[in-house]
Design a protein around this motif. Structure first.
Motif, mmCIF file in Angstrom:
data_model
loop_
_atom_site.group_PDB
_atom_site.id
_atom_site.type_symbol
_atom_site.label_atom_id
_atom_site.label_comp_id
_atom_site.label_asym_id
_atom_site.label_seq_id
_atom_site.Cartn_x
_atom_site.Cartn_y
_atom_site.Cartn_z
ATOM 1 N N LEU A 223 59.880 36.443 29.878
ATOM 2 C CA LEU A 223 60.132 35.373 28.918
ATOM 3 C C LEU A 223 60.588 35.925 27.567
ATOM 4 O O LEU A 223 61.447 35.326 26.908
ATOM 5 N N ASN A 226 64.142 36.436 27.743
ATOM 6 C CA ASN A 226 64.891 35.229 28.154
ATOM 7 C C ASN A 226 65.329 35.278 29.616
ATOM 8 O O ASN A 226 66.362 34.704 29.981
ATOM 9 N N ILE A 228 64.497 33.645 32.333
ATOM 10 C CA ILE A 228 63.746 32.496 32.811
ATOM 11 C C ILE A 228 63.811 32.357 34.326
ATOM 12 O O ILE A 228 62.837 31.902 34.956
ATOM 13 N N TYR A 256 57.436 29.283 25.387
ATOM 14 C CA TYR A 256 58.833 29.629 25.664
ATOM 15 C C TYR A 256 59.717 28.392 25.524
ATOM 16 O O TYR A 256 60.760 28.429 24.853
ATOM 17 N N TYR A 257 59.316 27.295 26.152
ATOM 18 C CA TYR A 257 60.143 26.092 26.119
ATOM 19 C C TYR A 257 60.138 25.436 24.738
ATOM 20 O O TYR A 257 61.126 24.793 24.340
ATOM 21 N N LYS A 259 60.169 27.201 21.958
ATOM 22 C CA LYS A 259 61.150 27.998 21.207
ATOM 23 C C LYS A 259 62.575 27.617 21.596
ATOM 24 O O LYS A 259 63.495 27.694 20.773
ATOM 25 N N LYS A 260 62.746 27.192 22.834
ATOM 26 C CA LYS A 260 64.074 26.770 23.298
ATOM 27 C C LYS A 260 64.336 25.292 23.025
ATOM 28 O O LYS A 260 65.399 24.775 23.366
ATOM 29 N N GLN A 261 63.337 24.633 22.433
ATOM 30 C CA GLN A 261 63.417 23.198 22.110
ATOM 31 C C GLN A 261 63.681 22.340 23.347
ATOM 32 O O GLN A 261 64.366 21.313 23.280
ATOM 33 N N GLN A 262 63.117 22.773 24.478
ATOM 34 C CA GLN A 262 63.175 21.978 25.709
ATOM 35 C C GLN A 262 61.835 21.249 25.832
ATOM 36 O O GLN A 262 60.921 21.676 26.531
ATOM 37 N N TYR A 297 58.571 21.184 15.295
ATOM 38 C CA TYR A 297 59.667 20.568 16.054
ATOM 39 C C TYR A 297 59.749 19.069 15.763
ATOM 40 O O TYR A 297 60.826 18.526 15.498
#
Length: 346
Positions: A223, A226, A228, A256-257, A259-262, A297
């Motif tokens: 992770l 990156n 994934i 992780y998600y 930070k990826k804004q998912q 966020y």
């Protein structure tokens, strides 16, 4: 005398300072004191954050002709280390030699730790090398090798880590899960990706009991880079073995998600973690870092729908005041004051 000593030991373990001091003074009046009693008092003072009290106890032992042992000197070293007096620490080692108290693995391991904490990396490596050169590792348990591996990792000494690992494997025919975990953590700290993946593959191919903690180390490595797809493949592999991901696993994916804004996936793993908290009897999840990332966020993206779901999940674990409503959360988002919500752990 033994009864007094046992009671003093109990007071010290329970950090009952006043009772320990009162009993210790009484024991001195009765001439019931020994090195063990003094050592217990030193441990108490160190545990209570009063290292300055230790040297005077050692001096008192000398005045009463009570011989200090290795444990006494180790605690004296720790007291000086807590007082940021490395020179005094080194003088303790010389005193041991003068008094013919032979330093052992524990003493040198303690000294190396002090050097590492003080940022004296070269000195720490010299001490660790001395342990290997003088063959002090013979007949010792796994914990000794674990300490050596960890300390070498803290000095960024990959060669030392690998040497200690080889020595462990020569001493114990088959490293156990904990030994592999210690090695994986060391390689992770040193960012030695090739060594990390090789060590993990070696463990995974021969383990009798699958331990998700080891998988988490390489999962975090994936992770962080990156990777994934590799992380998801490992996650599925763990699940297919009938092993449940633990809170650490779910926290890694949540962050992780985030930070990826998912947000959908972040909330998915977040909710899984909250559901799992009771089974693991743990209250550290979510971490303050994770909560802060969520709130940041929401504030930046004005995502009230996700914030509403987050709010409901946090209420389940008592991390939002009972009267915290969605409308209040929406107001905070609009005003850019999400951080004012009370989401502290109970």
């Amino acid at each position: 005398m033994k009864t007094y000593g046992a009671l003093l030991s109990t007071y010290c373990k329970e950090k009952m300072l006043d009772k320990a001091i009162e009993l210790f003074e009484k024991m001195k009046e009765l001439s019931f004191t020994s090195a063990l009693n003094y050592n217990n008092m030193m441990s108490l003072y160190l545990n209570l954050g009063q290292p300055e009290k230790v040297p005077s106890l050692v001096k008192e032992m000398e005045e009463m002709n009570i011989a200090a042992d290795k444990y006494t000197y180790n605690q004296l070293m720790n007291s000086y280390a807590s007082l940021n007096d490395v020179n005094a620490v080194e003088e303790v080692l010389e005193t041991m030699k003068t008094k013919k108290v032979i330093p052992d693995w524990f003493t040198y391991g303690n000294l190396a730790t002090i050097y590492v904490n003080a940022g004296l990396i070269d000195k720490a490596n010299d001490v660790l090398q001395k342990l290997e050169d003088e063959d002090m590792l013979n007949g010792l348990d796994r914990e000794t090798f674990h300490t050596l591996i960890t300390l070498y990792a803290r000095t960024s000494n990959l060669l030392g880590v690998n040497r200690a690992w080889v020595s462990l494997k020569l001493t114990f025919a088959k490293p156990n899960n904990v030994s592999y975990l210690i090695m994986l953590l060391a390689l992770f700290k040193l960012e030695n990706v090739d060594g990390l993946e090789k060590c993990f593959a070696e463990w995974e191919s021969g383990c009798s009991t699958y331990d998700v903690r080891l998988a988490n180390v390489i999962l975090e490595s994936y992770l962080n880079r990156n990777m994934i797809e590799e992380a998801n493949a490992l996650y599925e592999s763990v699940v297919s073995r009938g092993v449940e991901p633990n809170l650490r696993t779910l926290n890694l994916f949540t962050n992780y998600y985030l930070k990826k804004q998912q947000m959908d996936l972040a909330l998915k793993f977040f909710e899984m973690g909250v559901s799992k908290m009771s089974s693991e009897k743990s209250n550290w999840f979510p971490t303050d870092e994770t909560v802060s990332m969520f709130l940041k966020y929401f504030e930046e993206e004005k995502d009230t729908e996700s914030a509403e779901k987050f709010c409901e999940i946090m209420k389940k674990i008592g991390r939002l005041e009972s009267n915290a409503s969605v409308s209040q959360l929406q107001t905070c988002i609009a005003a850019g004051k999400v951080g004012t919500l009370d989401v502290s752990a109970s």
